[in-house]
Motif scaffolding. Structure first.
Motif, PDB file in Angstrom:
ATOM      1  N   MET A 186       0.859  -1.180   0.000  1.00  0.00           N
ATOM      2  CA  MET A 186       0.000   0.000   0.000  1.00  0.00           C
ATOM      3  C   MET A 186       0.899   1.234   0.000  1.00  0.00           C
ATOM      4  SD  MET A 186      -3.178   0.989   0.025  1.00  0.00           S
ATOM      5  CE  MET A 186      -4.105  -0.396   0.665  1.00  0.00           C
ATOM      6  N   ASN A 187       0.951   1.943  -1.127  1.00  0.00           N
ATOM      7  CA  ASN A 187       1.827   3.094  -1.258  1.00  0.00           C
ATOM      8  C   ASN A 187       1.056   4.322  -1.705  1.00  0.00           C
ATOM      9  OD1 ASN A 187       4.490   2.406  -0.486  1.00  0.00           O
ATOM     10  ND2 ASN A 187       4.696   1.124  -2.304  1.00  0.00           N
ATOM     11  N   PRO A 188       1.658   5.497  -1.597  1.00  0.00           N
ATOM     12  CA  PRO A 188       0.971   6.713  -2.070  1.00  0.00           C
ATOM     13  C   PRO A 188       0.661   6.619  -3.553  1.00  0.00           C
ATOM     14  CG  PRO A 188       2.938   7.250  -0.786  1.00  0.00           C
ATOM     15  CD  PRO A 188       2.985   5.786  -1.030  1.00  0.00           C
ATOM     16  N   LYS A 189      -0.454   7.215  -3.951  1.00  0.00           N
ATOM     17  CA  LYS A 189      -0.779   7.274  -5.380  1.00  0.00           C
ATOM     18  C   LYS A 189      -0.227   8.535  -6.013  1.00  0.00           C
ATOM     19  CE  LYS A 189      -5.446   8.956  -4.275  1.00  0.00           C
ATOM     20  NZ  LYS A 189      -6.887   8.620  -4.384  1.00  0.00           N
ATOM     21  N   TYR A 190       0.201   9.493  -5.197  1.00  0.00           N
ATOM     22  CA  TYR A 190       0.774  10.725  -5.700  1.00  0.00           C
ATOM     23  C   TYR A 190       2.290  10.719  -5.496  1.00  0.00           C
ATOM     24  CZ  TYR A 190      -4.063  12.283  -5.784  1.00  0.00           C
ATOM     25  OH  TYR A 190      -5.416  12.386  -6.031  1.00  0.00           O
ATOM     26  N   PRO A 191       3.036  11.385  -6.382  1.00  0.00           N
ATOM     27  CA  PRO A 191       4.503  11.346  -6.286  1.00  0.00           C
ATOM     28  C   PRO A 191       5.024  12.003  -5.014  1.00  0.00           C
ATOM     29  CG  PRO A 191       3.789  12.947  -7.935  1.00  0.00           C
ATOM     30  CD  PRO A 191       2.570  12.181  -7.538  1.00  0.00           C
ATOM     31  N   VAL A 192       6.109  11.446  -4.514  1.00  0.00           N
ATOM     32  CA  VAL A 192       6.736  11.917  -3.271  1.00  0.00           C
ATOM     33  C   VAL A 192       8.099  12.513  -3.604  1.00  0.00           C
ATOM     34  CG1 VAL A 192       7.612  11.223  -1.012  1.00  0.00           C
ATOM     35  CG2 VAL A 192       5.552  10.129  -1.944  1.00  0.00           C
ATOM     36  N   TYR A 193       8.331  13.737  -3.140  1.00  0.00           N
ATOM     37  CA  TYR A 193       9.582  14.436  -3.386  1.00  0.00           C
ATOM     38  C   TYR A 193      10.221  14.854  -2.058  1.00  0.00           C
ATOM     39  CZ  TYR A 193       7.670  15.192  -8.130  1.00  0.00           C
ATOM     40  OH  TYR A 193       7.134  15.036  -9.388  1.00  0.00           O
TER      41      TYR A 193
ATOM     42  N   ARG B 139       3.928  15.694 -14.825  1.00  0.00           N
ATOM     43  CA  ARG B 139       3.703  14.248 -14.772  1.00  0.00           C
ATOM     44  C   ARG B 139       2.215  13.910 -14.784  1.00  0.00           C
ATOM     45  NH1 ARG B 139       7.081  11.492  -9.979  1.00  0.00           N
ATOM     46  NH2 ARG B 139       5.847   9.724 -10.754  1.00  0.00           N
ATOM     47  N   GLY B 140       1.362  14.913 -14.683  1.00  0.00           N
ATOM     48  CA  GLY B 140      -0.076  14.683 -14.684  1.00  0.00           C
ATOM     49  C   GLY B 140      -0.662  14.386 -13.324  1.00  0.00           C
ATOM     50  N   ALA B 141       0.088  14.648 -12.272  1.00  0.00           N
ATOM     51  CA  ALA B 141      -0.388  14.366 -10.912  1.00  0.00           C
ATOM     52  C   ALA B 141      -1.344  15.454 -10.433  1.00  0.00           C
ATOM     53  CB  ALA B 141       0.794  14.258  -9.954  1.00  0.00           C
ATOM     54  N   ALA B 142      -2.420  15.044  -9.783  1.00  0.00           N
ATOM     55  CA  ALA B 142      -3.371  15.998  -9.218  1.00  0.00           C
ATOM     56  C   ALA B 142      -2.857  16.592  -7.917  1.00  0.00           C
ATOM     57  CB  ALA B 142      -4.716  15.323  -8.982  1.00  0.00           C
ATOM     58  N   ARG B 143      -2.008  15.849  -7.206  1.00  0.00           N
ATOM     59  CA  ARG B 143      -1.376  16.315  -5.977  1.00  0.00           C
ATOM     60  C   ARG B 143       0.045  15.772  -5.938  1.00  0.00           C
ATOM     61  NH1 ARG B 143      -5.654  17.955  -2.370  1.00  0.00           N
ATOM     62  NH2 ARG B 143      -7.663  17.022  -2.949  1.00  0.00           N
ATOM     63  N   HIS B 144       0.830  16.281  -5.029  1.00  0.00           N
ATOM     64  CA  HIS B 144       2.167  15.714  -4.818  1.00  0.00           C
ATOM     65  C   HIS B 144       2.577  15.961  -3.375  1.00  0.00           C
ATOM     66  CE1 HIS B 144       3.468  19.916  -5.308  1.00  0.00           C
ATOM     67  NE2 HIS B 144       4.591  19.571  -4.715  1.00  0.00           N
ATOM     68  N   TRP B 145       3.488  15.104  -2.895  1.00  0.00           N
ATOM     69  CA  TRP B 145       4.026  15.237  -1.543  1.00  0.00           C
ATOM     70  C   TRP B 145       5.373  15.961  -1.586  1.00  0.00           C
ATOM     71  CZ3 TRP B 145       1.622  13.563   2.912  1.00  0.00           C
ATOM     72  CH2 TRP B 145       0.544  12.676   2.766  1.00  0.00           C
ATOM     73  N   GLN B 146       5.579  16.847  -0.610  1.00  0.00           N
ATOM     74  CA  GLN B 146       6.898  17.418  -0.372  1.00  0.00           C
ATOM     75  C   GLN B 146       7.262  17.147   1.089  1.00  0.00           C
ATOM     76  OE1 GLN B 146       8.303  21.129  -1.799  1.00  0.00           O
ATOM     77  NE2 GLN B 146       6.878  21.210  -3.528  1.00  0.00           N
ATOM     78  N   LEU B 147       8.341  16.401   1.282  1.00  0.00           N
ATOM     79  CA  LEU B 147       8.790  16.008   2.615  1.00  0.00           C
ATOM     80  C   LEU B 147      10.133  16.651   2.910  1.00  0.00           C
ATOM     81  CD1 LEU B 147       6.571  13.903   1.997  1.00  0.00           C
ATOM     82  CD2 LEU B 147       8.036  12.166   3.032  1.00  0.00           C
ATOM     83  N   ASP B 148      10.249  17.272   4.073  1.00  0.00           N
ATOM     84  CA  ASP B 148      11.554  17.774   4.510  1.00  0.00           C
ATOM     85  C   ASP B 148      12.533  16.608   4.611  1.00  0.00           C
ATOM     86  OD1 ASP B 148      10.391  20.228   4.632  1.00  0.00           O
ATOM     87  OD2 ASP B 148      10.736  20.568   6.771  1.00  0.00           O
ATOM     88  N   ASP B 149      13.830  16.922   4.540  1.00  0.00           N
ATOM     89  CA  ASP B 149      14.834  15.848   4.512  1.00  0.00           C
ATOM     90  C   ASP B 149      15.364  15.463   5.885  1.00  0.00           C
ATOM     91  OD1 ASP B 149      16.314  18.102   5.033  1.00  0.00           O
ATOM     92  OD2 ASP B 149      17.711  17.855   3.360  1.00  0.00           O
ATOM     93  N   ASN B 150      14.641  15.831   6.949  1.00  0.00           N
ATOM     94  CA  ASN B 150      15.084  15.474   8.295  1.00  0.00           C
ATOM     95  C   ASN B 150      13.976  14.773   9.097  1.00  0.00           C
ATOM     96  OD1 ASN B 150      13.481  17.733   8.481  1.00  0.00           O
ATOM     97  ND2 ASN B 150      14.800  18.838   9.913  1.00  0.00           N
TER      98      ASN B 150
END
Length: 276
Positions: free
Chosen positions: A1-8, A76-87
């Motif tokens: 079970m993983n996110p459907k939106y891209p993770v950055y 990429r055609g994504a409706a949403r996307h994740w932005q995660l801090d690197d810490n």
């Protein structure tokens, strides 16, 4: 079970620690780490190069990186996307006053499915693990407040990061003032390291400059003088945001959306405590 939106993960100077990368690797979530070209060799020696995106510019700061990431996800055609801090060290599910460390991306998918029911959620994300005290009682989510560090961004919104200081608070306030909603999940938590405890990122550029904290608070107040005041807490200057004016922002369910009865745990089960 993983996110459907891209993770950055926008990152700078943290190829050795790479905390968020390690956490996502452990639970098997696909992601891209976004870096500047001069640090490619260092990051590529630690992370699969296929997971690395190199910015077309250098030394323009986190704001430019965030905006580039959003445009990349839109292309990429994504409706949403994740932005995660690197810490971020880990992710948890909070239930029955116990924080359970997760070992899959189910909490990402569950939160995505929740906000996708509504047409007016601009930003959503996980509360800091440190701020969810086990002895306190919390709702599954809190509406219309700030979203920090682990953010699911609606790609249809017109807002872009613009402030060097408190960029996340600024974009949330812009959206809230226009009637959008934000969703801060307490059911799902991100274990982010405290500010200034890890070298790299914004630590040297923002937080360690002379009067850095005060300048950050003043910059946000200048942008939003109607809801931001400056106060002194824990021996340092802080901004304080009054989110009460946005209590009237209500979630608007998308037409035709039917919420199933019962509980969907997305395959999550509680393991033995000694395993967590």
């Amino acid at each position: 079970m993983n996110p459907k939106y891209p993770v950055y993960i926008p990152s700078k100077g943290r190829w050795e620690s790479r905390l968020t990368s390690k956490a996502l690797e452990r639970i098997g979530i696909p992601y891209h780490i976004v870096i500047e070209s001069q640090e490619y060799e260092q990051y590529a020696s630690m992370i699969d190069p296929r997971k690395i995106l190199v910015l077309p510019f250098s030394n323009r700061g986190l704001i430019a990186s965030r905006c580039w990431i959003m445009e990349h996800s839109i292309e990429r055609g994504a409706a949403r996307h994740w932005q995660l801090d690197d810490n971020i060290r880990d992710f948890y599910r909070l239930t029955d006053n116990i924080k359970w460390r997760v070992d899959s991306g189910a909490i990402f998918r569950a939160s995505e499915d929740f906000v996708d029911r509504y047409e007016n959620v601009a930003y959503s994300g996980f509360q800091y693990e440190l701020l969810a005290l086990r002895k306190n009682k919390y709702p599954p989510y809190l509406l219309n407040t700030r979203i920090y560090s682990c953010t699911l961004v609606n790609n249809s919104i017109p807002y872009r990061w613009r402030s060097i200081y408190n960029d996340d608070t600024d974009v949330c306030l812009m959206a809230l003032k226009d009637g959008w909603c934000t969703v801060l999940f307490y059911a799902f938590l991100a274990d982010k390291m405290a500010t200034m405890t890890l070298h790299g990122g914004n630590t040297d550029e923002l937080y360690l400059i002379e009067d850095g904290r005060l300048k950050m608070a003043q910059a946000l107040q200048k942008l939003h003088p109607d809801v931001v005041t400056i106060t002194r807490k824990w021996g340092r200057w802080q901004h304080h945001v009054d989110y009460r004016p946005f209590k009237g922002n209500k979630l608007i369910r998308k037409p035709g959306v039917v919420i199933p009865e019962g509980v969907n745990n997305y395959g999550m089960v509680l393991g033995k405590k000694e395993n967590f």
